[in-house]
Design a protein around this motif. Structure first.
Motif, mmCIF file in Angstrom:
data_model
loop_
_atom_site.group_PDB
_atom_site.id
_atom_site.type_symbol
_atom_site.label_atom_id
_atom_site.label_comp_id
_atom_site.label_asym_id
_atom_site.label_seq_id
_atom_site.Cartn_x
_atom_site.Cartn_y
_atom_site.Cartn_z
ATOM 1 N N ASN B 32 3.348 -3.105 -0.135
ATOM 2 C CA ASN B 32 4.715 -3.590 -0.019
ATOM 3 C C ASN B 32 4.890 -4.006 1.435
ATOM 4 O O ASN B 32 4.432 -3.316 2.350
ATOM 5 N N TYR B 34 7.590 -5.636 4.531
ATOM 6 C CA TYR B 34 9.004 -5.634 4.929
ATOM 7 C C TYR B 34 9.175 -6.363 6.257
ATOM 8 O O TYR B 34 8.325 -6.268 7.146
ATOM 9 N N TYR B 36 12.085 -6.423 9.322
ATOM 10 C CA TYR B 36 13.289 -5.831 9.891
ATOM 11 C C TYR B 36 13.642 -6.566 11.173
ATOM 12 O O TYR B 36 12.790 -7.172 11.829
ATOM 13 N N LEU B 44 17.707 -0.664 13.068
ATOM 14 C CA LEU B 44 16.844 -1.630 12.393
ATOM 15 C C LEU B 44 17.510 -2.074 11.093
ATOM 16 O O LEU B 44 17.938 -1.241 10.294
ATOM 17 N N LEU B 46 17.063 -4.152 7.575
ATOM 18 C CA LEU B 46 16.103 -4.737 6.632
ATOM 19 C C LEU B 46 16.533 -6.147 6.284
ATOM 20 O O LEU B 46 17.674 -6.389 5.884
ATOM 21 N N TYR B 49 11.952 -7.914 1.749
ATOM 22 C CA TYR B 49 10.810 -7.117 1.353
ATOM 23 C C TYR B 49 10.093 -7.812 0.208
ATOM 24 O O TYR B 49 10.678 -8.660 -0.488
ATOM 25 N N VAL B 51 7.000 -7.078 -2.914
ATOM 26 C CA VAL B 51 6.110 -6.157 -3.624
ATOM 27 C C VAL B 51 4.843 -6.852 -4.109
ATOM 28 O O VAL B 51 3.972 -6.208 -4.698
ATOM 29 N N ASN B 94 3.986 -0.423 3.282
ATOM 30 C CA ASN B 94 3.659 0.858 2.687
ATOM 31 C C ASN B 94 2.985 0.625 1.352
ATOM 32 O O ASN B 94 2.905 -0.501 0.863
ATOM 33 N N ALA B 97 3.886 5.549 -1.112
ATOM 34 C CA ALA B 97 4.748 6.555 -0.483
ATOM 35 C C ALA B 97 6.003 5.912 0.085
ATOM 36 O O ALA B 97 6.098 4.700 0.195
ATOM 37 N N TYR B 98 6.972 6.741 0.418
ATOM 38 C CA TYR B 98 8.188 6.240 1.031
ATOM 39 C C TYR B 98 7.965 5.780 2.466
ATOM 40 O O TYR B 98 8.631 4.877 2.936
ATOM 41 N N GLU B 99 7.023 6.466 3.169
ATOM 42 C CA GLU B 99 6.863 6.172 4.597
ATOM 43 C C GLU B 99 6.405 4.729 4.800
ATOM 44 O O GLU B 99 5.498 4.263 4.113
ATOM 45 N N GLN B 100 7.036 4.069 5.744
ATOM 46 C CA GLN B 100 6.643 2.714 6.111
ATOM 47 C C GLN B 100 6.023 2.748 7.500
ATOM 48 O O GLN B 100 6.438 3.528 8.360
ATOM 49 N N TYR B 101 5.042 1.857 7.695
ATOM 50 C CA TYR B 101 4.313 1.810 8.957
ATOM 51 C C TYR B 101 4.538 0.453 9.596
ATOM 52 O O TYR B 101 4.355 -0.574 8.949
ATOM 53 N N PHE B 102 4.930 0.494 10.855
ATOM 54 C CA PHE B 102 5.411 -0.697 11.531
ATOM 55 C C PHE B 102 4.368 -1.330 12.427
ATOM 56 O O PHE B 102 3.513 -0.662 13.008
ATOM 57 N N GLY B 103 4.487 -2.650 12.562
ATOM 58 C CA GLY B 103 3.691 -3.394 13.514
ATOM 59 C C GLY B 103 4.281 -3.300 14.906
ATOM 60 O O GLY B 103 5.316 -2.651 15.113
#
Lengths: 114, 111
Positions: B32, B34, B36, B44, B46, B49, B51, B94, B97-103
């Motif tokens: 997924n 996103y 922001y 931040l 949104l 997004y 999928v 992501n 999981a719920y956790e999102q990882y950012f650039g």
């Protein structure tokens, strides 16, 4: 309408003491909560999270507490270290299909002093 | 391990000019994705997004658009920038999981 609020824009704590960062939310449909740490000109880094079915989650020096009835969560950092100085964002998640949409607070700037 | 890239790191563009920001993810399939934006002194927000390839959901109506031409590529565009488009743009990913990882983000200044 701000659904996630961090009412303290800044916090100063002495090294070795406890830092407590607070967050309030209004949407009872949120089912997962996260804390991120952000340095200037960098992307946020995931710290710790908690599901709405729990009231506490601990990871090393970081503990997140969730009070669903009060719609309040807090992040405790013990002991605080100078490297913890950053902006901390809380975020709440509601699912949208297979994606997780995060709603962020406006952040709290933590300064850990020597 | 997974890595997320964004470029450019900084950009200064005049009002009315086009915009293209790119984000790519390595080390994972069918993430997924996103977009922001963080405006000065704000949290931040949104923007979009996705999928899957070609699947874009918009959160905030504005003069920005997003596209996902490949599985691990996410592009943010505008035909004509406004002053209010200035900000720090972040891409995140992501999996389940719920956790999102950012650039690392792109700092855009519209002049």
């Amino acid at each position: 309408d701000q659904q996630v609020k961090q009412n303290s824009p800044s916090l100063s704590v002495q090294e070795g003491r406890i830092s407590i960062l607070n967050c309030d939310y209004t949407n009872s449909m949120f089912d997962y909560f996260l804390w991120y740490k952000k340095y200037p000109a960098e992307g946020p880094t995931f710290l710790i999270s908690i599901s709405s079915i729990k009231d506490k989650n601990e990871d090393g020096r970081f503990t997140v507490f969730l009070n669903k009835s009060a719609k309040h969560l807090s992040l405790h950092i013990v002991p605080s270290q100078p490297g913890d100085s950053a902006v901390y964002f809380c975020a709440a998640s509601g699912l949208a299909g297979t994606a997780s949409k995060l709603t962020f607070g406006t952040g709290t700037r933590l300064q850990v002093t020597l | 391990s997974q890595t997320i890239h964004q470029w450019p790191a900084t950009l200064v563009q005049p009002v009315g000019s086009p915009l293209s920001l790119e984000c790519t993810v390595e080390g994972t399939s069918n993430p997924n994705l996103y977009w922001y934006r963080q405006a000065a002194g704000r949290g931040l927000q949104l923007l979009f997004y996705s999928v899957g390839i070609g699947q874009i959901s918009s959160e905030v109506p504005q003069n920005l658009s997003a596209s996902r031409p490949q599985d691990r590529q996410f592009i943010l565009s505008s035909k004509k920038l406004l002053l209010s488009d200035s900000g720090f743009y972040l891409c995140a990913w992501n999996a389940v999981a719920y956790e999102q990882y950012f650039g690392p983000g792109t700092r855009l200044t519209v002049t």
